[in-house]
Scaffold this motif. Structure first.
Motif, PDB file in Angstrom:
ATOM      1  N   VAL A  72       0.861  -1.186   0.000  1.00 12.73           N
ATOM      2  CA  VAL A  72       0.000   0.000   0.000  1.00 12.73           C
ATOM      3  C   VAL A  72       0.892   1.229   0.000  1.00 12.73           C
ATOM      4  CG1 VAL A  72      -1.750   1.315   1.264  1.00 12.73           C
ATOM      5  CG2 VAL A  72      -1.924  -1.176   1.121  1.00 12.73           C
ATOM      6  N   LEU A  73       0.825   1.987  -1.086  1.00  8.45           N
ATOM      7  CA  LEU A  73       1.662   3.172  -1.236  1.00  8.45           C
ATOM      8  C   LEU A  73       0.993   4.410  -0.658  1.00  8.45           C
ATOM      9  CD1 LEU A  73       2.833   2.583  -4.907  1.00  8.45           C
ATOM     10  CD2 LEU A  73       3.990   1.923  -2.786  1.00  8.45           C
ATOM     11  N   VAL A  74      -0.327   4.486  -0.789  1.00  7.80           N
ATOM     12  CA  VAL A  74      -1.098   5.638  -0.329  1.00  7.80           C
ATOM     13  C   VAL A  74      -2.413   5.133   0.228  1.00  7.80           C
ATOM     14  CG1 VAL A  74      -2.224   7.795  -1.033  1.00  7.80           C
ATOM     15  CG2 VAL A  74      -0.106   7.117  -2.133  1.00  7.80           C
ATOM     16  N   CYS A  75      -2.869   5.766   1.298  1.00  7.36           N
ATOM     17  CA  CYS A  75      -4.172   5.446   1.879  1.00  7.36           C
ATOM     18  C   CYS A  75      -4.823   6.743   2.328  1.00  7.36           C
ATOM     19  CB  CYS A  75      -4.011   4.490   3.059  1.00  7.36           C
ATOM     20  SG  CYS A  75      -5.574   4.109   3.889  1.00  7.36           S
TER      21      CYS A  75
ATOM     22  N   ALA B 298       0.753  -1.164  -5.153  1.00  4.20           N
ATOM     23  CA  ALA B 298       1.695  -1.615  -6.187  1.00  4.20           C
ATOM     24  C   ALA B 298       1.773  -3.129  -6.172  1.00  4.20           C
ATOM     25  CB  ALA B 298       3.074  -1.024  -5.931  1.00  4.20           C
ATOM     26  N   ALA B 299       1.713  -3.724  -7.367  1.00  7.67           N
ATOM     27  CA  ALA B 299       1.816  -5.184  -7.509  1.00  7.67           C
ATOM     28  C   ALA B 299       2.681  -5.495  -8.719  1.00  7.67           C
ATOM     29  CB  ALA B 299       0.435  -5.809  -7.661  1.00  7.67           C
ATOM     30  N   LYS B 300       3.281  -6.672  -8.699  1.00  6.82           N
ATOM     31  CA  LYS B 300       4.135  -7.076  -9.822  1.00  6.82           C
ATOM     32  C   LYS B 300       3.302  -7.475 -11.034  1.00  6.82           C
ATOM     33  CE  LYS B 300       8.057  -8.157  -7.038  1.00  6.82           C
ATOM     34  NZ  LYS B 300       9.180  -8.995  -6.742  1.00  6.82           N
ATOM     35  N   ASP B 301       2.175  -8.107 -10.784  1.00  4.60           N
ATOM     36  CA  ASP B 301       1.280  -8.545 -11.856  1.00  4.60           C
ATOM     37  C   ASP B 301      -0.043  -8.933 -11.212  1.00  4.60           C
ATOM     38  OD1 ASP B 301       1.749 -11.091 -10.677  1.00  4.60           O
ATOM     39  OD2 ASP B 301       3.289 -11.572 -12.155  1.00  4.60           O
ATOM     40  N   LEU B 302      -0.956  -9.488 -12.004  1.00  2.98           N
ATOM     41  CA  LEU B 302      -2.279  -9.839 -11.487  1.00  2.98           C
ATOM     42  C   LEU B 302      -2.204 -10.913 -10.406  1.00  2.98           C
ATOM     43  CD1 LEU B 302      -5.161  -8.956 -11.817  1.00  2.98           C
ATOM     44  CD2 LEU B 302      -5.445 -10.658 -13.611  1.00  2.98           C
ATOM     45  N   GLN B 303      -1.322 -11.889 -10.590  1.00  3.74           N
ATOM     46  CA  GLN B 303      -1.163 -12.929  -9.562  1.00  3.74           C
ATOM     47  C   GLN B 303      -0.652 -12.334  -8.253  1.00  3.74           C
ATOM     48  OE1 GLN B 303       1.301 -15.737 -11.881  1.00  3.74           O
ATOM     49  NE2 GLN B 303      -0.164 -17.293 -11.184  1.00  3.74           N
ATOM     50  N   ASP B 304       0.254 -11.397  -8.350  1.00  2.00           N
ATOM     51  CA  ASP B 304       0.777 -10.749  -7.151  1.00  2.00           C
ATOM     52  C   ASP B 304      -0.328  -9.942  -6.474  1.00  2.00           C
ATOM     53  OD1 ASP B 304       2.851 -10.070  -5.293  1.00  2.00           O
ATOM     54  OD2 ASP B 304       3.091  -8.139  -6.307  1.00  2.00           O
TER      55      ASP B 304
END
Length: 156
Positions: A95-98, A112-118
């Motif tokens: 979580v970068l911003v809330c 931020a995620a690496k891909d859909l699985q992440d």
């Protein structure tokens, strides 16, 4: 700090362009002696106008190619509910911003995620486990248009 003057503004604009500038070079750019500049900067830091110095890293270069905008609804907006949620969401590393919101959703997160699985892993392990969550609505950014680290400073 009540009001920023032209020298404060010049210091802040210069720091936004180059947060690693030496005090001597900063003083030269804004027309102060090094000691006067250092005192001004100290006041800007102590009053919270300057919140810190850091490197801006590229999520893409670190293989975090997906950005999710996540809307969260809680079971209520009691002080205990909000504080428990906020304490837990601060521990989620992706979580970068809330933001606490008015309107339809209680919180909006940028994740931020690496891909859909992440993202699925983050959703299962972190977001779904946050206290008092009753609804999660996720949208995925197709392309970043603007990501400003700071707002433009003016004298108004």
């Amino acid at each position: 700090m009540d009001k920023l003057d032209a020298i404060d503004i010049a210091i802040l604009k210069t720091l936004q362009e180059d947060g690693r500038i030496s005090n001597a070079n900063l003083a030269d750019k804004v027309g102060l002696s090094a000691s006067a500049c250092s005192r001004r900067l100290d006041v800007l830091e102590k009053t919270g106008v300057v919140r810190g110095y850091h490197a801006r890293l590229s999520n893409k270069a670190l293989n975090y190619t997906m950005t999710a905008i996540v809307h969260i609804s809680l079971s209520g907006q009691f002080e205990k509910t909000l504080s428990e949620f906020e304490a837990a969401v601060k521990r989620c590393p992706n979580v970068l911003v809330c933001y606490l919101m008015s309107g339809e959703y209680d919180y909006i997160l940028r994740v931020a995620a690496k891909d859909l699985q992440d993202y699925e892993r983050i959703h299962k392990e972190w977001l779904s486990a946050l206290p008092h969550v009753v609804r999660i609505n996720s949208s995925f950014a197709l392309r970043e248009i603007i990501d400003r680290p700071n707002i433009d400073i003016d004298m108004r």
